[in-house]
Motif scaffolding. Structure first.
Motif, PDB file in Angstrom:
ATOM      1  N   LEU A 313     -24.779  45.046  -3.925  1.00 12.87           N
ATOM      2  CA  LEU A 313     -25.795  43.991  -3.870  1.00 12.87           C
ATOM      3  C   LEU A 313     -25.542  42.954  -4.962  1.00 12.87           C
ATOM      4  O   LEU A 313     -25.660  41.747  -4.723  1.00 12.87           O
ATOM      5  N   PHE A 314     -25.211  43.421  -6.153  1.00 14.52           N
ATOM      6  CA  PHE A 314     -24.903  42.517  -7.258  1.00 14.52           C
ATOM      7  C   PHE A 314     -23.753  41.579  -6.877  1.00 14.52           C
ATOM      8  O   PHE A 314     -23.780  40.380  -7.167  1.00 14.52           O
ATOM      9  N   THR A 315     -22.762  42.129  -6.181  1.00 13.17           N
ATOM     10  CA  THR A 315     -21.588  41.337  -5.794  1.00 13.17           C
ATOM     11  C   THR A 315     -21.943  40.269  -4.776  1.00 13.17           C
ATOM     12  O   THR A 315     -21.414  39.147  -4.826  1.00 13.17           O
ATOM     13  N   VAL A 316     -22.827  40.586  -3.849  1.00 10.21           N
ATOM     14  CA  VAL A 316     -23.277  39.569  -2.894  1.00 10.21           C
ATOM     15  C   VAL A 316     -23.879  38.379  -3.640  1.00 10.21           C
ATOM     16  O   VAL A 316     -23.579  37.216  -3.342  1.00 10.21           O
ATOM     17  N   GLY A 317     -24.710  38.673  -4.632  1.00  9.47           N
ATOM     18  CA  GLY A 317     -25.294  37.598  -5.434  1.00  9.47           C
ATOM     19  C   GLY A 317     -24.239  36.820  -6.189  1.00  9.47           C
ATOM     20  O   GLY A 317     -24.301  35.583  -6.259  1.00  9.47           O
ATOM     21  N   GLU A 318     -23.272  37.525  -6.750  1.00 14.86           N
ATOM     22  CA  GLU A 318     -22.191  36.854  -7.486  1.00 14.86           C
ATOM     23  C   GLU A 318     -21.412  35.900  -6.591  1.00 14.86           C
ATOM     24  O   GLU A 318     -21.120  34.762  -6.970  1.00 14.86           O
ATOM     25  N   VAL A 319     -21.061  36.353  -5.386  1.00 16.33           N
ATOM     26  CA  VAL A 319     -20.293  35.513  -4.455  1.00 16.33           C
ATOM     27  C   VAL A 319     -21.087  34.271  -4.083  1.00 16.33           C
ATOM     28  O   VAL A 319     -20.563  33.144  -4.092  1.00 16.33           O
ATOM     29  N   LEU A 320     -22.355  34.458  -3.736  1.00 18.87           N
ATOM     30  CA  LEU A 320     -23.186  33.314  -3.354  1.00 18.87           C
ATOM     31  C   LEU A 320     -23.337  32.322  -4.502  1.00 18.87           C
ATOM     32  O   LEU A 320     -23.396  31.111  -4.288  1.00 18.87           O
ATOM     33  N   LEU A 321     -23.377  32.842  -5.712  1.00 21.82           N
ATOM     34  CA  LEU A 321     -23.566  31.973  -6.870  1.00 21.82           C
ATOM     35  C   LEU A 321     -22.308  31.198  -7.224  1.00 21.82           C
ATOM     36  O   LEU A 321     -22.323  29.969  -7.342  1.00 21.82           O
ATOM     37  N   PHE A 322     -21.191  31.900  -7.391  1.00 24.84           N
ATOM     38  CA  PHE A 322     -20.027  31.276  -8.001  1.00 24.84           C
ATOM     39  C   PHE A 322     -19.073  30.604  -7.019  1.00 24.84           C
ATOM     40  O   PHE A 322     -18.317  29.716  -7.410  1.00 24.84           O
ATOM     41  N   THR A 323     -19.082  31.014  -5.754  1.00 29.61           N
ATOM     42  CA  THR A 323     -18.134  30.383  -4.838  1.00 29.61           C
ATOM     43  C   THR A 323     -18.507  28.937  -4.527  1.00 29.61           C
ATOM     44  O   THR A 323     -17.626  28.116  -4.270  1.00 29.61           O
ATOM     45  N   MET A 324     -19.806  28.640  -4.526  1.00 26.69           N
ATOM     46  CA  MET A 324     -20.223  27.291  -4.146  1.00 26.69           C
ATOM     47  C   MET A 324     -20.496  26.392  -5.347  1.00 26.69           C
ATOM     48  O   MET A 324     -20.641  25.175  -5.183  1.00 26.69           O
ATOM     49  N   LEU A 325     -20.562  26.941  -6.552  1.00 27.21           N
ATOM     50  CA  LEU A 325     -20.899  26.115  -7.708  1.00 27.21           C
ATOM     51  C   LEU A 325     -19.814  25.070  -7.994  1.00 27.21           C
ATOM     52  O   LEU A 325     -20.120  23.893  -8.215  1.00 27.21           O
ATOM     53  N   ASP A 326     -18.542  25.479  -7.982  1.00 28.42           N
ATOM     54  CA  ASP A 326     -17.460  24.525  -8.220  1.00 28.42           C
ATOM     55  C   ASP A 326     -17.444  23.431  -7.163  1.00 28.42           C
ATOM     56  O   ASP A 326     -17.200  22.258  -7.466  1.00 28.42           O
ATOM     57  N   VAL A 327     -17.684  23.817  -5.909  1.00 28.22           N
ATOM     58  CA  VAL A 327     -17.708  22.832  -4.830  1.00 28.22           C
ATOM     59  C   VAL A 327     -18.832  21.838  -5.050  1.00 28.22           C
ATOM     60  O   VAL A 327     -18.656  20.620  -4.883  1.00 28.22           O
ATOM     61  N   LEU A 328     -20.003  22.321  -5.447  1.00 31.87           N
ATOM     62  CA  LEU A 328     -21.148  21.445  -5.684  1.00 31.87           C
ATOM     63  C   LEU A 328     -20.872  20.463  -6.819  1.00 31.87           C
ATOM     64  O   LEU A 328     -21.139  19.265  -6.690  1.00 31.87           O
ATOM     65  N   ILE A 329     -20.309  20.957  -7.927  1.00 34.89           N
ATOM     66  CA  ILE A 329     -20.003  20.077  -9.056  1.00 34.89           C
ATOM     67  C   ILE A 329     -18.966  19.048  -8.659  1.00 34.89           C
ATOM     68  O   ILE A 329     -19.073  17.860  -9.001  1.00 34.89           O
ATOM     69  N   ASP A 330     -17.964  19.468  -7.913  1.00 33.12           N
ATOM     70  CA  ASP A 330     -16.929  18.543  -7.461  1.00 33.12           C
ATOM     71  C   ASP A 330     -17.511  17.428  -6.598  1.00 33.12           C
ATOM     72  O   ASP A 330     -17.110  16.274  -6.692  1.00 33.12           O
ATOM     73  N   GLN A 331     -18.505  17.760  -5.791  1.00 34.90           N
ATOM     74  CA  GLN A 331     -19.065  16.779  -4.862  1.00 34.90           C
ATOM     75  C   GLN A 331     -20.019  15.802  -5.530  1.00 34.90           C
ATOM     76  O   GLN A 331     -20.124  14.651  -5.089  1.00 34.90           O
ATOM     77  N   ILE A 332     -20.727  16.213  -6.578  1.00 32.33           N
ATOM     78  CA  ILE A 332     -21.693  15.307  -7.198  1.00 32.33           C
ATOM     79  C   ILE A 332     -21.085  14.498  -8.340  1.00 32.33           C
ATOM     80  O   ILE A 332     -21.715  13.562  -8.830  1.00 32.33           O
ATOM     81  N   ALA A 333     -19.857  14.827  -8.768  1.00 31.76           N
ATOM     82  CA  ALA A 333     -19.236  14.133  -9.900  1.00 31.76           C
ATOM     83  C   ALA A 333     -18.356  12.987  -9.416  1.00 31.76           C
ATOM     84  O   ALA A 333     -17.623  13.123  -8.441  1.00 31.76           O
ATOM     85  N   ASP A 334     -18.418  11.851 -10.122  1.00 29.41           N
ATOM     86  CA  ASP A 334     -17.476  10.771  -9.877  1.00 29.41           C
ATOM     87  C   ASP A 334     -16.071  11.219 -10.252  1.00 29.41           C
ATOM     88  O   ASP A 334     -15.884  12.045 -11.157  1.00 29.41           O
ATOM     89  N   ALA A 335     -15.073  10.657  -9.568  1.00 24.37           N
ATOM     90  CA  ALA A 335     -13.689  11.101  -9.748  1.00 24.37           C
ATOM     91  C   ALA A 335     -13.246  11.041 -11.213  1.00 24.37           C
ATOM     92  O   ALA A 335     -12.602  11.963 -11.717  1.00 24.37           O
ATOM     93  N   GLN A 336     -13.599   9.964 -11.924  1.00 27.45           N
ATOM     94  CA  GLN A 336     -13.095   9.808 -13.288  1.00 27.45           C
ATOM     95  C   GLN A 336     -13.830  10.674 -14.305  1.00 27.45           C
ATOM     96  O   GLN A 336     -13.410  10.785 -15.460  1.00 27.45           O
ATOM     97  N   TYR A 337     -14.913  11.344 -13.876  1.00 26.34           N
ATOM     98  CA  TYR A 337     -15.681  12.174 -14.794  1.00 26.34           C
ATOM     99  C   TYR A 337     -15.654  13.658 -14.412  1.00 26.34           C
ATOM    100  O   TYR A 337     -16.462  14.440 -14.899  1.00 26.34           O
ATOM    101  N   LYS A 338     -14.736  14.055 -13.535  1.00 23.01           N
ATOM    102  CA  LYS A 338     -14.730  15.438 -13.067  1.00 23.01           C
ATOM    103  C   LYS A 338     -14.533  16.423 -14.222  1.00 23.01           C
ATOM    104  O   LYS A 338     -15.183  17.462 -14.287  1.00 23.01           O
ATOM    105  N   GLY A 339     -13.600  16.114 -15.113  1.00 24.66           N
ATOM    106  CA  GLY A 339     -13.386  17.000 -16.250  1.00 24.66           C
ATOM    107  C   GLY A 339     -14.636  17.126 -17.098  1.00 24.66           C
ATOM    108  O   GLY A 339     -14.985  18.213 -17.577  1.00 24.66           O
TER     109      GLY A 339
END
Length: 416
Positions: A313-339
């Motif tokens: 159960l803990f792993t299900v939560g981990e997958v849901l949390l961390f797999t989409m976080l990078d994608v979300l940050i990538d999508q809301i950040a302007d290209a020159q400020y990704k880092g």
């Protein structure tokens, strides 16, 4: 799928493969640090929490600076210097014998990790077309867990809870990873200009304000502090509790880490496929709930096998949390400020600072006598993040509607 894999940039492959072996080396040593300190050196649970948490405390500030400076001077310099230093840090772990030395070395461990990882994630974004970034971020996350499948078992065989040998192995792995990166950076130098900010670079304060004023980003950052806090208990409170409460607690914790990694690999694709139909923020909320429930159950369980089932159960939560976080940050950040954005999200490691301190304090007070008195407060502290994530979801919907009204690029995937 085969064509997609062939089109991945060689630098991205280097990071993914390096991540497998790097995480294998790290997971055979670092997760056992709290047990090592408690059982071999006799450090109290709270003071063990202080030593474990200093890595994340340093990382809170270093991760932002690493992402920021990589936007200014390029990914290559930051990654090479940090990974070379990281190898030396693991050598120091192997040689240390005093609690204060582990405190200093673990602070340096957090510094190196928090310089290298946000920069490597930003580089993945640099060299990967937008339509393939979900694939590449999930491949990186899968690579982490491929390494973690074998790492804890190797650590148990090498005596991670009682010897420094696994730290020396980790040092060698990171040194080889650094050499491979050096070769690949030289070979693909012409592709690295995209990792620097065009025009006059922002000052550090201006870069931070750019991210902190984003009305969607900030509640995501605040909410994930508590999500990360929940996850961090798996590397601090859980192993200490198991080692204190069960005769073979270290062995069961090793099995839990391996089951965690295997389940991530098994669940990742179907869960990400399901989660991609909704807002990434919904994945964060669902992951938060799963981790909180799993931690609550820890206070009710009385056998190693039940802890292993709870880890699913803990792993299900981990997958849901961390797999989409990078994608979300990538999508809301302007290209020159990704880092900058990838670095700033590292401030959610405040949760990794709080978890060992909070959990260690509760263990000092209640220890083996009242498990629920430890894990009920721990679980409740995790769900504090949900209101922040609900605010982020509402603001994301509003932003999507505003962009659509202005005729901007559709971001239907984010707001569905």
């Amino acid at each position: 799928m085969r064509e997609q894999l062939r089109s991945i940039h060689p630098l991205a492959w280097t990071i993914i493969v390096g991540t497998i072996f790097g995480r294998m080396a790290t997971s055979m040593s670092i997760p056992f640090l709290s047990i090592y300190l408690t059982t071999r050196l006799g450090v109290s649970p709270f003071h063990t929490g202080v030593i474990v948490s200093v890595s994340s405390l340093v990382g809170i500030f270093a991760s932002f600076y690493g992402g920021y400076i990589s936007d200014r001077i390029g990914r290559r310099k930051v990654m090479l210097v940090s990974i070379a230093s990281w190898a030396l840090v693991f050598v120091a772990f192997a040689l240390a014998e005093a609690a204060w030395a582990f405190f200093v070395i673990n602070a340096l461990n957090g510094l190196c990790r928090s310089l290298f990882e946000p920069t490597s994630r930003a580089l993945l974004s640099d060299v990967t077309p937008k339509e393939k970034r979900l694939l590449i971020y999930n491949m990186r996350y899968a690579a982490i867990n491929v390494g973690v499948v074998a790492g804890p078992l190797l650590g148990l065989m090498l005596g991670s809870a009682s010897t420094g040998t696994p730290f020396m192995v980790a040092a060698g792995v990171y040194a080889l990873y650094g050499v491979l990166l050096l070769i690949q950076f030289a070979r693909y130098a012409s592709d690295l200009h995209i990792g620097t900010t065009a025009g006059a670079p922002l000052r550090m304060g201006e870069a931070f304000r750019t991210a902190s004023r984003d009305p969607v980003f900030m509640p995501i950052l605040l909410g994930t502090v508590f999500c990360v806090m929940g996850y961090a208990h798996s590397n601090s409170t859980m192993p200490q509790f198991l080692s204190l409460s069960f005769a073979e607690g270290t062995r069961w914790f090793t099995y839990m880490l391996t089951v965690n990694a295997v389940c991530v690999l098994a669940f990742q694709y179907p869960l990400v496929r399901l989660a991609s139909r909704f807002s990434p923020v919904n994945s964060l909320i669902a992951g938060n709930i799963c981790i909180a429930v799993s931690l609550l159950l820890c206070g009710m369980l009385n056998s190693g096998w039940m802890f292993i089932l709870d880890m699913v159960l803990f792993t299900v939560g981990e997958v849901l949390l961390f797999t989409m976080l990078d994608v979300l940050i990538d999508q809301i950040a302007d290209a020159q400020y990704k880092g900058t954005y990838f670095g700033t999200i590292g401030f959610n490691n405040l949760g990794s600072v709080l978890a060992p301190l909070f959990g260690g304090w509760l263990l000092d007070i209640y220890g083996q006598t009242a498990p629920l008195a430890v894990f009920v407060p721990v679980a409740l502290s995790v769900v504090i993040g949900i209101p922040f994530l609900l605010v982020a979801r509402r603001r994301l919907v509003q932003r999507t509607a505003r962009i659509a009204a202005q005729g901007g690029e559709s971001v239907q995937q984010l707001s569905s």
